[in-house]
Design a protein around this motif. Structure first.
Motif: not given
Length: 135
Positions: A70-84
């Motif tokens: 899974t890939w979650r950068p610090d700048d993803f918004k809280k309501d965005w799912e983790d990407s893969v």
């Protein structure tokens, strides 16, 4: 919410096992990518790159064959799912073809940012590292 995907292919002048190591060996990732890296070598293991800017969990860890997390950068918004992110390694003449799939990106802007980022911050630096170092 609509999710977006990227599929890209990169050639690396190293064997599939060496490319896998370049993406999972914490010391080597830190050398080409800068910053602290954590890759726990097991499904469910912790994943961090670029001093913790991106983090996630290992989903597939098959040396020389495939890798996914899974890939979650610090700048993803809280309501965005983790990407893969998934990589598949295939031996080719003079090295390895890496097929990168990045799924569940939240919007077209993130698709563009990540397409550029994979080239500028991952596979470009890996290519330079391989050209100047002994893998």
């Amino acid at each position: 919410m609509t999710a977006y995907s990227i599929e890209m292919t990169f050639h690396v002048n190293a064997t599939p096992d060496e490319v896998f190591e370049l993406l999972t060996d914490q010391e080597k990732v830190s050398l080409w990518g800068g910053g602290k890296t954590i890759v726990e070598p097991k499904v469910g293991g912790k994943f961090e790159m670029f001093d913790g800017w991106v983090h996630g969990k290992v989903l597939d860890y098959t040396p020389g064959k495939s890798l996914s997390y899974t890939w979650r950068p610090d700048d993803f918004k809280k309501d965005w799912e983790d990407s893969v992110v998934s990589y598949h390694f295939t031996a080719s003449k003079g090295g390895t073809m890496v097929t990168l799939e990045h799924h569940k990106l939240p919007n077209k802007k993130e698709v563009m940012n990540h397409e550029n980022g994979w080239e500028d911050h991952v596979f470009g630096p890996i290519g330079e590292f391989v050209a100047h170092q002994v893998v």
